[in-house]
Design an enzyme around this catalytic site. Structure first.
Site, PDB file in Angstrom:
ATOM      1  N   HIS A 166      23.576  11.482 -18.852  1.00 37.87           N
ATOM      2  CA  HIS A 166      23.513  10.022 -19.041  1.00 37.87           C
ATOM      3  C   HIS A 166      22.992   9.679 -20.438  1.00 37.87           C
ATOM      4  CE1 HIS A 166      22.861  10.165 -14.511  1.00 37.87           C
ATOM      5  NE2 HIS A 166      23.910   9.370 -14.617  1.00 37.87           N
TER       6      HIS A 166
ATOM      7  N   HIS B  21      19.797  11.918 -16.272  1.00 31.75           N
ATOM      8  CA  HIS B  21      19.643  13.271 -16.815  1.00 31.75           C
ATOM      9  C   HIS B  21      20.260  13.286 -18.218  1.00 31.75           C
ATOM     10  CE1 HIS B  21      23.828  13.603 -15.760  1.00 31.75           C
ATOM     11  NE2 HIS B  21      23.556  13.393 -14.481  1.00 31.75           N
TER      12      HIS B  21
ATOM     13  N   MET C 269      25.679  18.815 -15.431  1.00 30.07           N
ATOM     14  CA  MET C 269      24.525  17.978 -15.071  1.00 30.07           C
ATOM     15  C   MET C 269      24.975  16.917 -14.069  1.00 30.07           C
ATOM     16  SD  MET C 269      21.765  17.971 -17.640  1.00 30.07           S
ATOM     17  CE  MET C 269      21.411  19.305 -18.749  1.00 30.07           C
ATOM     18  N   SER C 270      24.181  16.738 -13.022  1.00 29.71           N
ATOM     19  CA  SER C 270      24.495  15.751 -11.994  1.00 29.71           C
ATOM     20  C   SER C 270      23.220  15.369 -11.265  1.00 29.71           C
ATOM     21  CB  SER C 270      25.493  16.356 -10.987  1.00 29.71           C
ATOM     22  OG  SER C 270      25.524  15.591  -9.806  1.00 29.71           O
TER      23      SER C 270
ATOM     24  N   LYS D  41      32.704  14.341 -16.485  1.00 29.20           N
ATOM     25  CA  LYS D  41      32.462  15.157 -15.282  1.00 29.20           C
ATOM     26  C   LYS D  41      33.150  14.508 -14.083  1.00 29.20           C
ATOM     27  CE  LYS D  41      29.730  15.402 -12.077  1.00 29.20           C
ATOM     28  NZ  LYS D  41      28.706  14.978 -11.231  1.00 29.20           N
TER      29      LYS D  41
ATOM     30  N   GLN E 259      37.302   9.619 -11.518  1.00 26.26           N
ATOM     31  CA  GLN E 259      36.709   8.277 -11.654  1.00 26.26           C
ATOM     32  C   GLN E 259      37.141   7.632 -12.982  1.00 26.26           C
ATOM     33  OE1 GLN E 259      32.527   7.099 -10.633  1.00 26.26           O
ATOM     34  NE2 GLN E 259      32.133   7.420 -12.784  1.00 26.26           N
TER      35      GLN E 259
ATOM     36  N   GLN F  52      30.374   2.337  -2.547  1.00 24.62           N
ATOM     37  CA  GLN F  52      31.122   3.566  -2.857  1.00 24.62           C
ATOM     38  C   GLN F  52      30.634   4.772  -2.062  1.00 24.62           C
ATOM     39  OE1 GLN F  52      29.825   3.317  -7.156  1.00 24.62           O
ATOM     40  NE2 GLN F  52      29.858   5.537  -7.012  1.00 24.62           N
TER      41      GLN F  52
ATOM     42  N   ASN G  93      18.562   7.841 -11.723  1.00 25.21           N
ATOM     43  CA  ASN G  93      18.180   9.257 -11.644  1.00 25.21           C
ATOM     44  C   ASN G  93      18.781   9.993 -12.856  1.00 25.21           C
ATOM     45  OD1 ASN G  93      18.629  12.217  -9.835  1.00 25.21           O
ATOM     46  ND2 ASN G  93      16.674  11.296 -10.261  1.00 25.21           N
TER      47      ASN G  93
ATOM     48  N   GLY H 133      31.069   9.520 -18.202  1.00 21.76           N
ATOM     49  CA  GLY H 133      31.120  10.970 -18.369  1.00 21.76           C
ATOM     50  C   GLY H 133      32.427  11.536 -17.830  1.00 21.76           C
TER      51      GLY H 133
END
Ligand code: PAF
Length: 299
Positions: A37, A34, A186-187, A151, A155, A61, A32, A149
């Site tokens: 990525h 965006h 963005m997510s 964001k 992680q 996860q 998916n 990323g």
């Protein structure tokens, strides 16, 4: 762009690249895709000879009440985007190829401490599931560099720690968050927002920017966190946490720390949004009364 879904074929291809002296970057994703990525893919192309992107929605996860079933799977669209970016290889393993003995019986990678705070406190098992699949992808592909990323700041730190602790021969790079013009990070999960929720979502980044300014004005972490939570509530978001941490290890920030990160997670409708902001206080003096005063909502 080559399309591969079997681990044995992936290995064959990457071995031939390595033998001919090509450096390889891996960009692990859950699809998916965006612009965030695609920025990772561009960076991968810039720093190595061959770019490998994986798309795998990792069941390990997701918690039992989370969005594994409804997570958007948009392979055809993703394939076209990656092709247009000049990706060399797209790896899309089925669940059976990643977890041949079933995901429950899979050997796991646990990064203690870092995995149990902030998002890890609200999503038990999430970081172990994430670290496990990233470790497996590293072993399958043996890339020179892997790009993630910022964001997902927690992680990124969990992965860096795993690589260090397990002596994995891969260099982990983080890339700055890509934002919509109104500041929203963005997510893939932004797609869960209704138009009304989407209009409110930039409040998350605004609250982080306010927090950054307040820290630079000298406000203490606990006060900054309290104000951040209030701002999110006023905007109609349901905060999970809003926390000022030391950027290096996510420990609660003290008045002596100069490299900070403000992290937040909040619910908006069915979406759980996360974001963070790095704040440097390096040009500011450490207060003479510097106490080891931690943040209020440490978890
Ligand atoms: O950030 C993600 O998309 C995932 O957590 C990752 C790193 C691809 C592992 O499944």
């Amino acid at each position: 762009m080559m399309l591969i879904d079997a681990v044995s074929s992936l290995r064959r291809c990457l071995t031939s690249w390595r033998r001919s002296g090509r450096s390889i970057a891996l960009v692990p994703t859950m699809g998916n895709l965006h612009a965030g990525h695609l920025a990772l893919v561009r960076e991968a192309r810039r720093v190595t000879d061959r770019t490998l992107v994986s798309i795998f929605v990792n069941p390990l996860q997701f918690g039992p009440n989370e969005d594994f079933g409804s997570y958007p799977r948009t392979l055809e669209r993703d394939r076209k985007l990656l092709e247009a970016e000049g990706t060399d290889l797209l790896f899309t393993p089925p669940v059976q190829a990643v977890y041949p003995h079933g995901s429950q019986d899979q050997t796991r990678v646990e990064v203690p401490g870092l995995s149990n705070i902030l998002c890890g406190a609200s999503r038990p098992g999430h970081f172990a599931g994430m670290a496990t699949v990233v470790c497996k992808l590293f072993n399958m592909a043996q890339p020179d560099i892997a790009i993630f990323g910022e964001k997902d700041y927690q992680q990124l730190l969990v992965i860096r720690r795993m690589v260090e602790d397990l002596c994995l021969p891969v260099e982990v790079r983080g890339l700055a968050t890509v934002r919509e013009p109104d500041g929203l990070a963005m997510s893939s999960r932004n797609g869960y927002l209704s138009p009304a929720e989407r209009a409110r979502a930039p409040a998350l980044y605004r609250a982080l920017c306010q927090a950054g300014e307040r820290l630079r004005e000298g406000l203490i972490a606990g006060e900054v966190e309290r104000m951040g939570i209030e701002e999110l509530l006023v905007e109609g978001l349901r905060p999970d946490y809003f926390s000022v941490r030391r950027a290096s290890d996510l420990q609660p920030a003290t008045t002596e720390d100069r490299d900070l990160v403000v992290l937040t997670a909040a619910y908006l409708g069915t979406a759980r949004l996360i974001d963070n902001l790095r704040v440097s206080l390096r040009d500011m003096a450490i207060p003479a009364t510097a106490a080891t005063e931690g943040s209020e909502n440490a978890n």
